[in-house]
Design a protein around this motif. Structure first.
Motif, PDB file in Angstrom:
ATOM      1  N   PRO A 253      -5.428  11.698   2.583  1.00 49.77           N
ATOM      2  CA  PRO A 253      -5.723  10.404   2.715  1.00 49.77           C
ATOM      3  C   PRO A 253      -4.780   9.598   1.965  1.00 49.77           C
ATOM      4  CG  PRO A 253      -7.809  11.341   2.530  1.00 49.77           C
ATOM      5  CD  PRO A 253      -6.687  12.271   2.501  1.00 49.77           C
ATOM      6  N   ALA A 254      -4.493   9.895   0.754  1.00 47.93           N
ATOM      7  CA  ALA A 254      -3.644   8.904  -0.319  1.00 47.93           C
ATOM      8  C   ALA A 254      -2.184   9.174   0.040  1.00 47.93           C
ATOM      9  CB  ALA A 254      -3.813   9.804  -1.949  1.00 47.93           C
ATOM     10  N   VAL A 255      -1.811  10.100   0.767  1.00 46.63           N
ATOM     11  CA  VAL A 255      -0.315  10.174   1.437  1.00 46.63           C
ATOM     12  C   VAL A 255      -0.153   9.267   2.392  1.00 46.63           C
ATOM     13  CG1 VAL A 255       1.368  11.461   2.442  1.00 46.63           C
ATOM     14  CG2 VAL A 255       0.167  12.339   0.542  1.00 46.63           C
ATOM     15  N   ALA A 256      -1.228   8.983   3.234  1.00 42.08           N
ATOM     16  CA  ALA A 256      -1.102   8.129   4.392  1.00 42.08           C
ATOM     17  C   ALA A 256      -0.189   6.757   4.424  1.00 42.08           C
ATOM     18  CB  ALA A 256      -2.281   7.914   5.076  1.00 42.08           C
ATOM     19  N   PRO A 257      -0.398   5.947   3.309  1.00 38.29           N
ATOM     20  CA  PRO A 257       0.291   4.662   3.329  1.00 38.29           C
ATOM     21  C   PRO A 257       1.971   4.885   3.012  1.00 38.29           C
ATOM     22  CG  PRO A 257      -1.754   4.625   1.949  1.00 38.29           C
ATOM     23  CD  PRO A 257      -1.469   5.961   2.235  1.00 38.29           C
ATOM     24  N   LEU A 258       2.434   5.959   2.676  1.00 39.34           N
ATOM     25  CA  LEU A 258       3.827   6.480   2.555  1.00 39.34           C
ATOM     26  C   LEU A 258       4.217   7.272   3.412  1.00 39.34           C
ATOM     27  CD1 LEU A 258       3.984   6.975  -1.229  1.00 39.34           C
ATOM     28  CD2 LEU A 258       4.579   4.807   0.032  1.00 39.34           C
TER      29      LEU A 258
ATOM     30  N   TRP B 235       6.266  12.608  -5.615  1.00 33.43           N
ATOM     31  CA  TRP B 235       5.638  11.237  -5.438  1.00 33.43           C
ATOM     32  C   TRP B 235       4.039  11.190  -5.317  1.00 33.43           C
ATOM     33  CZ3 TRP B 235       8.887   6.838  -3.424  1.00 33.43           C
ATOM     34  CH2 TRP B 235      10.254   6.898  -3.596  1.00 33.43           C
ATOM     35  N   ARG B 236       3.529  10.434  -5.921  1.00 37.48           N
ATOM     36  CA  ARG B 236       2.073  10.298  -5.867  1.00 37.48           C
ATOM     37  C   ARG B 236       1.386   8.986  -5.853  1.00 37.48           C
ATOM     38  NH1 ARG B 236      -1.656  12.912 -10.082  1.00 37.48           N
ATOM     39  NH2 ARG B 236      -0.882  11.142 -11.126  1.00 37.48           N
ATOM     40  N   LEU B 237       0.743   8.727  -4.956  1.00 37.21           N
ATOM     41  CA  LEU B 237       0.222   7.338  -4.586  1.00 37.21           C
ATOM     42  C   LEU B 237      -1.214   7.374  -5.144  1.00 37.21           C
ATOM     43  CD1 LEU B 237       0.912   4.480  -3.268  1.00 37.21           C
ATOM     44  CD2 LEU B 237      -0.250   5.113  -1.298  1.00 37.21           C
ATOM     45  N   LYS B 238      -1.424   6.380  -6.124  1.00 41.95           N
ATOM     46  CA  LYS B 238      -2.574   6.427  -6.952  1.00 41.95           C
ATOM     47  C   LYS B 238      -3.625   5.331  -5.942  1.00 41.95           C
ATOM     48  CE  LYS B 238      -2.795   7.790 -10.759  1.00 41.95           C
ATOM     49  NZ  LYS B 238      -3.213   8.884 -11.294  1.00 41.95           N
ATOM     50  N   PRO B 239      -4.808   5.626  -6.392  1.00 44.35           N
ATOM     51  CA  PRO B 239      -5.906   5.001  -5.617  1.00 44.35           C
ATOM     52  C   PRO B 239      -6.123   3.404  -5.901  1.00 44.35           C
ATOM     53  CG  PRO B 239      -6.808   6.831  -6.643  1.00 44.35           C
ATOM     54  CD  PRO B 239      -5.532   6.846  -7.175  1.00 44.35           C
ATOM     55  N   ASP B 240      -5.152   2.965  -7.098  1.00 40.09           N
ATOM     56  CA  ASP B 240      -5.125   1.667  -7.206  1.00 40.09           C
ATOM     57  C   ASP B 240      -3.861   1.066  -6.655  1.00 40.09           C
ATOM     58  OD1 ASP B 240      -2.934   2.580  -8.819  1.00 40.09           O
ATOM     59  OD2 ASP B 240      -3.663   1.775 -10.738  1.00 40.09           O
TER      60      ASP B 240
ATOM     61  N   THR C  28       5.001  -0.029  -7.938  1.00 39.56           N
ATOM     62  CA  THR C  28       4.373  -0.454  -6.721  1.00 39.56           C
ATOM     63  C   THR C  28       4.546  -0.046  -5.278  1.00 39.56           C
ATOM     64  OG1 THR C  28       5.163  -2.631  -6.698  1.00 39.56           O
ATOM     65  CG2 THR C  28       3.562  -2.391  -8.093  1.00 39.56           C
ATOM     66  N   HIS C  29       3.724  -0.242  -4.536  1.00 42.24           N
ATOM     67  CA  HIS C  29       4.049  -0.070  -3.006  1.00 42.24           C
ATOM     68  C   HIS C  29       3.471  -1.090  -2.248  1.00 42.24           C
ATOM     69  CE1 HIS C  29       2.971   1.478   1.068  1.00 42.24           C
ATOM     70  NE2 HIS C  29       4.291   1.577   0.942  1.00 42.24           N
ATOM     71  N   ASP C  30       4.358  -1.822  -1.418  1.00 48.59           N
ATOM     72  CA  ASP C  30       3.736  -2.962  -0.793  1.00 48.59           C
ATOM     73  C   ASP C  30       3.652  -2.414   0.666  1.00 48.59           C
ATOM     74  OD1 ASP C  30       3.793  -5.081   1.189  1.00 48.59           O
ATOM     75  OD2 ASP C  30       4.546  -6.550  -0.273  1.00 48.59           O
ATOM     76  N   HIS C  31       2.659  -2.083   1.259  1.00 49.14           N
ATOM     77  CA  HIS C  31       2.359  -1.271   2.472  1.00 49.14           C
ATOM     78  C   HIS C  31       2.728  -2.173   3.665  1.00 49.14           C
ATOM     79  CE1 HIS C  31       0.667   1.649   5.323  1.00 49.14           C
ATOM     80  NE2 HIS C  31      -0.079   0.541   5.950  1.00 49.14           N
ATOM     81  N   GLU C  32       2.555  -3.521   3.670  1.00 49.97           N
ATOM     82  CA  GLU C  32       2.676  -4.318   4.587  1.00 49.97           C
ATOM     83  C   GLU C  32       4.318  -4.392   4.808  1.00 49.97           C
ATOM     84  OE1 GLU C  32       2.036  -8.978   5.896  1.00 49.97           O
ATOM     85  OE2 GLU C  32       0.201  -7.634   5.383  1.00 49.97           O
ATOM     86  N   ASP C  33       5.079  -4.766   3.761  1.00 54.77           N
ATOM     87  CA  ASP C  33       6.408  -4.891   3.934  1.00 54.77           C
ATOM     88  C   ASP C  33       7.415  -3.391   3.812  1.00 54.77           C
ATOM     89  OD1 ASP C  33       6.483  -7.591   4.044  1.00 54.77           O
ATOM     90  OD2 ASP C  33       6.274  -8.153   2.214  1.00 54.77           O
ATOM     91  N   LYS C  34       6.639  -2.396   3.498  1.00 47.08           N
ATOM     92  CA  LYS C  34       7.246  -1.217   3.287  1.00 47.08           C
ATOM     93  C   LYS C  34       8.239  -1.372   2.023  1.00 47.08           C
ATOM     94  CE  LYS C  34       5.576   0.761   7.356  1.00 47.08           C
ATOM     95  NZ  LYS C  34       4.234   0.336   7.234  1.00 47.08           N
ATOM     96  N   VAL C  35       7.855  -1.524   0.981  1.00 45.74           N
ATOM     97  CA  VAL C  35       8.740  -1.706  -0.104  1.00 45.74           C
ATOM     98  C   VAL C  35       8.069  -1.020  -1.269  1.00 45.74           C
ATOM     99  CG1 VAL C  35       9.995  -3.291  -1.982  1.00 45.74           C
ATOM    100  CG2 VAL C  35       9.748  -4.019   0.498  1.00 45.74           C
ATOM    101  N   ILE C  36       8.774   0.046  -1.879  1.00 52.28           N
ATOM    102  CA  ILE C  36       8.577   0.687  -3.081  1.00 52.28           C
ATOM    103  C   ILE C  36       9.544   0.330  -4.344  1.00 52.28           C
ATOM    104  CG2 ILE C  36       8.128   3.000  -3.954  1.00 52.28           C
ATOM    105  CD1 ILE C  36       8.023   3.887  -1.226  1.00 52.28           C
ATOM    106  N   ARG C  37       8.604  -0.218  -5.344  1.00 52.35           N
ATOM    107  CA  ARG C  37       9.524  -0.412  -6.689  1.00 52.35           C
ATOM    108  C   ARG C  37       9.122   0.306  -7.910  1.00 52.35           C
ATOM    109  NH1 ARG C  37       8.321  -5.563  -4.228  1.00 52.35           N
ATOM    110  NH2 ARG C  37      10.160  -6.792  -3.752  1.00 52.35           N
TER     111      ARG C  37
END
Length: 165
Positions: free
Chosen positions: A12-17, A81-86, A106-115
């Motif tokens: 589930p933690a991978v789903a946003p990416l 790559w790891r997406l953290k719970p926060d 950070t990851h902006d899920h709506e705009d699909k931007v990773i910084r």
């Protein structure tokens, strides 16, 4: 183990990416005050090999634009790559030059931007800082990399645009 793709079994933690999963190929440009500008072809692979682990595997390779994947290689790197719970993202990359990066961002899920911003650049005599920004727009993935060295401040170094293949 088979690699998970969007819509299949995944942590589930991978789903946003999940939109990153797959192979991407495109063209890039490199420039910096201390080098001659150059162009290249690049391939990125994002895989999720173990649905029990919250990790995406990453592999990158570049070659001179004058040829295809069998042309003269230029650079390669791989990592995780790891997406953290926060909502933050942690990335570890080992480059073929011996340089190692630990980045957080950070990851902006709506705009699909990773910084991403380097927390550590190891085994580098000149490179002091690296930032990366990935963006998905209209099905195209792009990135911009900035770099700082002993003699230069953080400034643009690489940019590329990819299509999923």
């Amino acid at each position: 183990m088979e690699q998970a793709q969007p819509g299949s079994l995944m942590h589930p933690a991978v789903a946003p990416l999940a939109y990153l999963l797959g192979t991407w190929r495109g063209q890039g440009e490199g420039y910096y005050p201390t080098i001659i500008s150059f162009s290249y072809t690049e391939e990125l692979q994002f895989t999720h090999p173990n649905p029990r682990k919250p990790v995406i595997s990453y592999a990158q390779k570049t070659w001179r634009s004058a040829g295809g994947p069998g042309a003269e290689p230029m650079h390669a790197e791989s990592g995780f790559w790891r997406l953290k719970p926060d909502g933050s993202v942690e990335v570890v990359i080992a480059q073929s030059t011996g340089l190692v990066e630990v980045q957080k961002g950070t990851h902006d899920h709506e705009d699909k931007v990773i910084r991403l911003q380097s927390e550590l650049v190891g085994n580098a005599s000149k490179v002091k800082e690296i930032s990366r920004e990935f963006r998905l727009v209209n099905g195209e993935l792009s990135y911009e990399v900035q770099m700082a060295t002993n003699s230069t401040s953080l400034q643009p170094h690489l940019k590329a645009v990819f299509k999923k293949i």
